[in-house]
Design an enzyme around this catalytic site. Structure first.
Site, mmCIF file in Angstrom:
data_model
loop_
_atom_site.group_PDB
_atom_site.id
_atom_site.type_symbol
_atom_site.label_atom_id
_atom_site.label_comp_id
_atom_site.label_asym_id
_atom_site.label_seq_id
_atom_site.Cartn_x
_atom_site.Cartn_y
_atom_site.Cartn_z
ATOM 1 C CG ASP A 173 33.195 41.040 27.022
ATOM 2 O OD1 ASP A 173 34.221 40.203 27.026
ATOM 3 O OD2 ASP A 173 33.461 42.228 27.785
ATOM 4 C CB SER A 174 33.240 38.676 30.779
ATOM 5 O OG SER A 174 34.010 39.618 30.577
ATOM 6 C CD GLU A 233 32.492 44.200 33.830
ATOM 7 O OE1 GLU A 233 31.054 44.182 34.164
ATOM 8 O OE2 GLU A 233 32.413 44.388 32.585
ATOM 9 C CB CYS A 265 35.157 37.972 25.651
ATOM 10 S SG CYS A 265 35.908 37.491 27.130
ATOM 11 C CG ASN A 266 41.294 39.494 23.646
ATOM 12 O OD1 ASN A 266 41.887 39.309 22.590
ATOM 13 N ND2 ASN A 266 40.432 40.612 23.893
ATOM 14 C CB THR A 267 39.055 35.718 28.882
ATOM 15 O OG1 THR A 267 39.743 36.929 29.235
ATOM 16 C CG2 THR A 267 39.235 34.686 29.934
ATOM 17 C CB CYS A 304 41.734 42.645 27.989
ATOM 18 S SG CYS A 304 39.989 42.770 29.074
ATOM 19 C CB THR A 305 37.079 43.581 24.529
ATOM 20 O OG1 THR A 305 36.410 42.711 25.585
ATOM 21 C CG2 THR A 305 37.547 42.650 23.483
ATOM 22 C CG HIS A 306 36.656 44.557 30.352
ATOM 23 N ND1 HIS A 306 36.226 43.422 29.596
ATOM 24 C CD2 HIS A 306 35.644 44.990 31.177
ATOM 25 C CE1 HIS A 306 34.885 43.010 30.198
ATOM 26 N NE2 HIS A 306 34.704 44.149 31.010
ATOM 27 C CE1 TYR A 322 31.886 35.327 32.337
ATOM 28 C CE2 TYR A 322 32.534 34.641 29.971
ATOM 29 C CZ TYR A 322 31.578 35.123 30.957
ATOM 30 O OH TYR A 322 30.220 34.598 30.698
ATOM 31 N N GLY A 323 38.551 36.672 33.402
ATOM 32 C CA GLY A 323 39.818 36.500 33.263
ATOM 33 C C GLY A 323 40.645 35.858 34.527
HETATM 34 N N1 DGL Z 1 36.852 41.623 27.966
HETATM 35 C C1 DGL Z 1 37.265 40.334 27.951
HETATM 36 C C2 DGL Z 1 38.645 39.936 27.424
HETATM 37 O O1 DGL Z 1 38.909 40.431 26.423
HETATM 38 C C3 DGL Z 1 37.317 39.636 29.290
HETATM 39 C C4 DGL Z 1 37.789 40.199 30.490
HETATM 40 C C5 DGL Z 1 37.257 39.442 31.897
HETATM 41 O O2 DGL Z 1 35.979 39.230 32.093
HETATM 42 O O3 DGL Z 1 38.311 39.199 32.618
HETATM 43 O O4 DGL Z 1 39.224 39.042 27.842
#
Ligand code: DGL
Length: 283
Positions: free
Chosen positions: A18-19, A166, A81-83, A200-202, A50-51
């Protein structure tokens, strides 16, 4: 090609990428479902989020993460990570894997989530909250259209939510404004939404606040459990890959940021001691 000299022989851990911290929310569920396997988690915390990054940058960073996990002995990598799943997965699967190692696999988390949502909504109005990159990629819209064409999906980007996680602000009072603002916007857009997808996994880090500002009766979907079940199913259908996943029940952590900071948040979230190692990702 992955450098053969750096490859341990035989089976290896399942890689989870993941990011940043978000992938821990998926890792937690995967380990609960499949505790017998070894896992190697890699969080690119130094370059999160990353988003808000371009397609090409997310692809390059994700590819570096995947190559590193391969070099550490993983035969199977989950992009938690979805992104990255939206912007890098297909190119890595279709272009890079054949050159890196055609026998290794990289899986994403969008498809398993969309597969699950069809059985959960009654109104057939589903909301998606995700990063700007995931929303603008339209990956969820495309998968919903393929699997459940009767569902109306309303997506909304939440650019501030990942930085809140983060930067360790996710449980502070200041986060309330940003959470409420996005939820109000989404439910104004479509008041018939009965199922809210956290794409988003966050975002599970923000769950108590998300629950506070979501209208009563709306079901909130986090992805971990669906991804875990889908991985279990994948390993059952692919015994050749299952045999390459080592089983000592261990879990190791790598981060591109400060390891002590990572350990503090990961310990809190996973409720166990975490000793991450710092790593630099290179092309
Ligand atoms: N947790 C990631 C996701 O599921 C990335 C979030 C990010 O880095 O912006 O999209």
């Amino acid at each position: 090609m992955v450098q053969p000299s750096s490859l341990p022989a035989g089976a290896g851990p399942i890689g989870v990428f993941d990011s940043g911290f978000g992938g821990l929310t998926v890792l937690k569920n995967i380990r609960t479902h499949l505790p017998q396997y070894d896992y190697l988690f890699l969080g690119d915390n130094a370059r999160a989020p990353y988003g808000t990054r371009s397609f090409d940058v997310v692809y390059q960073y994700t590819l570096q993460g995947v190559k590193t996990l391969f070099e550490k002995g993983c035969h199977l990598v989950i992009l938690a990570c979805n992104t990255a799943s939206a912007k890098a997965l297909r190119t890595i699967q279709q272009h890079d894997l054949s050159q890196l190692d055609p026998y290794r696999r990289v899986l994403g988390i969008i498809r398993p989530t969309v597969e699950a949502v069809g059985a959960l909504t009654r109104t057939r109005h589903v909301g998606l909250l995700a990063t700007p990159g995931t929303v603008s990629s339209q990956s969820y819209d495309l998968e919903i259209c393929k699997l459940h064409p009767d569902i109306r999906l309303s997506g909304l980007a939440c650019p501030m939510w990942v930085p809140l996680v983060e930067n360790f602000e996710y449980d502070k009072p200041g986060a309330d404004y940003f959470v409420k603002d996005r939820l109000d916007n989404l439910f104004q857009k479509d008041p018939l939404i009965d199922t809210l997808l956290l794409g988003c996994t966050h975002y599970p880090f923000l769950l108590p606040k998300i629950e506070r500002y979501t209208p009563a009766g709306v079901r909130i979907i986090t992805q971990g459990e669906y991804v875990a079940r889908s991985l279990e199913d994948y390993l059952r259908r692919h015994p050749e890959m299952d045999a390459k996943c080592s089983r000592r029940g261990s879990c190791s952590f790598l981060t591109t940021e400060d390891a002590d900071n990572f350990n503090t948040t990961a310990c809190l979230f996973l409720q166990e001691k975490v000793h991450a190692h710092h790593i630099v990702l290179e092309e």
